[in-house]
Design a protein around this motif. Structure first.
Motif, PDB file in Angstrom:
ATOM      1  N   ARG A  71       0.846  -1.207   0.000  1.00 13.79           N
ATOM      2  CA  ARG A  71       0.000   0.000   0.000  1.00 13.79           C
ATOM      3  C   ARG A  71       0.877   1.250   0.000  1.00 13.79           C
ATOM      4  NH1 ARG A  71      -2.687  -2.857   4.131  1.00 13.79           N
ATOM      5  NH2 ARG A  71      -1.834  -1.393   5.678  1.00 13.79           N
ATOM      6  N   GLY A  72       1.980   1.215   0.759  1.00 13.47           N
ATOM      7  CA  GLY A  72       2.880   2.368   0.785  1.00 13.47           C
ATOM      8  C   GLY A  72       3.500   2.648  -0.565  1.00 13.47           C
ATOM      9  N   TYR A  73       3.840   1.575  -1.292  1.00 16.66           N
ATOM     10  CA  TYR A  73       4.355   1.783  -2.649  1.00 16.66           C
ATOM     11  C   TYR A  73       3.290   2.442  -3.527  1.00 16.66           C
ATOM     12  CZ  TYR A  73       5.514   1.021  -7.477  1.00 16.66           C
ATOM     13  OH  TYR A  73       5.741   1.228  -8.814  1.00 16.66           O
ATOM     14  N   GLN A  74       2.046   2.025  -3.369  1.00 15.86           N
ATOM     15  CA  GLN A  74       0.964   2.617  -4.175  1.00 15.86           C
ATOM     16  C   GLN A  74       0.850   4.116  -3.906  1.00 15.86           C
ATOM     17  OE1 GLN A  74      -2.839   0.684  -3.679  1.00 15.86           O
ATOM     18  NE2 GLN A  74      -3.880   2.032  -5.126  1.00 15.86           N
ATOM     19  N   VAL A  75       0.972   4.513  -2.643  1.00 17.47           N
ATOM     20  CA  VAL A  75       0.914   5.931  -2.305  1.00 17.47           C
ATOM     21  C   VAL A  75       2.112   6.660  -2.909  1.00 17.47           C
ATOM     22  CG1 VAL A  75       0.918   7.617  -0.426  1.00 17.47           C
ATOM     23  CG2 VAL A  75      -0.378   5.493  -0.187  1.00 17.47           C
ATOM     24  N   TYR A  76       3.297   6.062  -2.795  1.00 16.29           N
ATOM     25  CA  TYR A  76       4.478   6.699  -3.387  1.00 16.29           C
ATOM     26  C   TYR A  76       4.305   6.851  -4.898  1.00 16.29           C
ATOM     27  CZ  TYR A  76       9.038   7.289  -5.470  1.00 16.29           C
ATOM     28  OH  TYR A  76      10.072   7.759  -6.251  1.00 16.29           O
ATOM     29  N   HIS A  77       3.859   5.790  -5.554  1.00 16.00           N
ATOM     30  CA  HIS A  77       3.735   5.804  -7.017  1.00 16.00           C
ATOM     31  C   HIS A  77       2.725   6.834  -7.488  1.00 16.00           C
ATOM     32  CE1 HIS A  77       2.525   3.570 -10.948  1.00 16.00           C
ATOM     33  NE2 HIS A  77       3.397   4.523 -11.176  1.00 16.00           N
ATOM     34  N   GLU A  78       1.568   6.882  -6.840  1.00 13.90           N
ATOM     35  CA  GLU A  78       0.485   7.736  -7.317  1.00 13.90           C
ATOM     36  C   GLU A  78       0.586   9.181  -6.831  1.00 13.90           C
ATOM     37  OE1 GLU A  78      -3.365   6.015  -6.709  1.00 13.90           O
ATOM     38  OE2 GLU A  78      -2.729   4.016  -7.335  1.00 13.90           O
ATOM     39  N   VAL A  79       1.325   9.419  -5.761  1.00 12.79           N
ATOM     40  CA  VAL A  79       1.393  10.773  -5.192  1.00 12.79           C
ATOM     41  C   VAL A  79       2.830  11.286  -5.146  1.00 12.79           C
ATOM     42  CG1 VAL A  79       0.863  12.216  -3.194  1.00 12.79           C
ATOM     43  CG2 VAL A  79      -0.670  10.326  -3.801  1.00 12.79           C
ATOM     44  N   CYS A  80       3.681  10.589  -4.411  1.00  7.49           N
ATOM     45  CA  CYS A  80       5.024  11.120  -4.117  1.00  7.49           C
ATOM     46  C   CYS A  80       5.938  11.151  -5.336  1.00  7.49           C
ATOM     47  CB  CYS A  80       5.677  10.304  -3.004  1.00  7.49           C
ATOM     48  SG  CYS A  80       4.676  10.146  -1.517  1.00  7.49           S
ATOM     49  N   SER A  81       5.823  10.158  -6.223  1.00 12.08           N
ATOM     50  CA  SER A  81       6.761  10.064  -7.348  1.00 12.08           C
ATOM     51  C   SER A  81       6.582  11.194  -8.353  1.00 12.08           C
ATOM     52  CB  SER A  81       6.607   8.718  -8.061  1.00 12.08           C
ATOM     53  OG  SER A  81       5.337   8.610  -8.674  1.00 12.08           O
ATOM     54  N   ASN A  82       5.519  11.973  -8.232  1.00  8.55           N
ATOM     55  CA  ASN A  82       5.336  13.120  -9.122  1.00  8.55           C
ATOM     56  C   ASN A  82       6.383  14.205  -8.858  1.00  8.55           C
ATOM     57  OD1 ASN A  82       3.000  12.074 -10.415  1.00  8.55           O
ATOM     58  ND2 ASN A  82       1.759  12.693  -8.672  1.00  8.55           N
ATOM     59  N   CYS A  83       6.944  14.216  -7.650  1.00  4.59           N
ATOM     60  CA  CYS A  83       7.931  15.233  -7.301  1.00  4.59           C
ATOM     61  C   CYS A  83       9.232  14.637  -6.763  1.00  4.59           C
ATOM     62  CB  CYS A  83       7.364  16.199  -6.249  1.00  4.59           C
ATOM     63  SG  CYS A  83       5.884  17.102  -6.767  1.00  4.59           S
ATOM     64  N   HIS A  84       9.150  13.499  -6.060  1.00  9.58           N
ATOM     65  CA  HIS A  84      10.300  12.949  -5.354  1.00  9.58           C
ATOM     66  C   HIS A  84      10.900  11.760  -6.100  1.00  9.58           C
ATOM     67  CE1 HIS A  84       9.772  15.224  -1.578  1.00  9.58           C
ATOM     68  NE2 HIS A  84       8.488  15.178  -1.879  1.00  9.58           N
TER      69      HIS A  84
END
Length: 289
Positions: A71-84
């Motif tokens: 689930r944490g990867y899903q959050v990173y992929h869909e939200v965080c990876s846009n900037c980080h």
């Protein structure tokens, strides 16, 4: 010499004048000073200590929750990876049995959702292609300058963020942490930060960020990520899951390290016991002098 004397005389006069003013004031503060102190008060406001959370990987026998990491990867992929970026982690690491434990087919599919720069080709040009399991997570920006121009600040790389964002607990609390083996201050801070946007009228105010002004507006909101396993689609749940995922990214060998450490402790206890017994047996034949 004359200039030095004039300067010294002027400094002495200023000092006498300041002392006289202080004595005349009688220790009272002016209204202007009170207003200045009130204005400076928010800048001196201390950051609250992030509350300790309950993590599955805490303690000498702690382990990562595989479902939480996914689930944490899903959050990173869909939200965080846009900037980080997360440039120290390869896609194939997602298949690790001590990590998210995605299947090989899942890892191939997840890697293909990213665009990776490659080349040069036969014409000597760089090109983009879908990611492969052997690739590392790419940065959404070509360089920090481009990120700063687009966002106003260059977002930090998330590879070791959970270890880099440590919390100084001071004496004697850091000694207590050594005995309790609590090493999750950094992941506690990330979780608190993601939940620390406490002023709706000021999206850049964060309760836990130093100075309380952060360049990143609230990245999470309820329902922004669609979980399919029935977990709550709330900001606290998203923050908890992505924080755990970042802890794994920062220390993917955490479970192996703890397992090895426990085995070493057992070995040392047995070895010390044998040494003690051998010592007693040898010196038992030597009488008192």
């Amino acid at each position: 010499m004359r200039l030095r004397r004039i300067f010294a005389a002027g400094a002495g006069t200023a000092l006498i004048g300041a002392l006289a003013l202080a004595l005349t004031a009688g220790g009272t503060r002016s209204v202007a000073a009170d207003q200045s102190a009130a204005t400076a008060a928010p800048a001196l406001e201390e950051n609250p200590a992030p509350a300790r959370q309950s993590w599955s990987f805490y303690g000498p026998f702690g382990k990562f929750d595989r479902a939480q990491l996914q689930r944490g990867y899903q959050v990173y992929h869909e939200v965080c990876s846009n900037c980080h970026s997360m440039k120290l982690v390869a896609f194939r690491d997602l298949a690790s049995s001590s990590g998210p434990a995605f299947s090989e087919d899942q890892v191939k599919a997840l890697a293909a959702t990213f665009k990776v720069k490659d080349g040069p080709n036969e014409a000597g040009d760089m090109f983009e292609r879908p990611g492969r399991p052997s690739d590392y997570f790419p940065s959404p920006f070509p360089n920090p300058q481009a990120a700063r121009a687009a966002l106003g600040a260059a977002p930090p790389d998330m590879s070791v963020l959970a270890k880099a964002r440590d919390i100084e607990r001071g004496f004697p609390l850091f000694i207590v942490d050594a005995f309790t083996q609590y090493q999750e201050e950094g992941v506690d801070y990330i979780y608190a930060l993601l939940n620390g946007y406490s002023k709706a009228d000021n999206p850049n105010y964060n309760e836990y960020f130093p100075g309380h002004r952060i360049a990143m507006p609230p990245p999470l909101s309820d329902g922004v990520v669609d979980y399919t396993d029935g977990s709550p689609k709330t900001v606290p749940q998203y923050a908890k899951d992505v924080s755990a995922f970042l802890m794994w990214a920062a220390e993917p060998k955490l479970e192996a390290r703890k397992s090895l450490g426990f085995a070493v402790i057992i070995y040392l206890v047995i070895f010390a016991s044998l040494l003690y017994l051998v010592k007693k047996r040898i010196w038992a034949k030597v009488g008192p002098h």
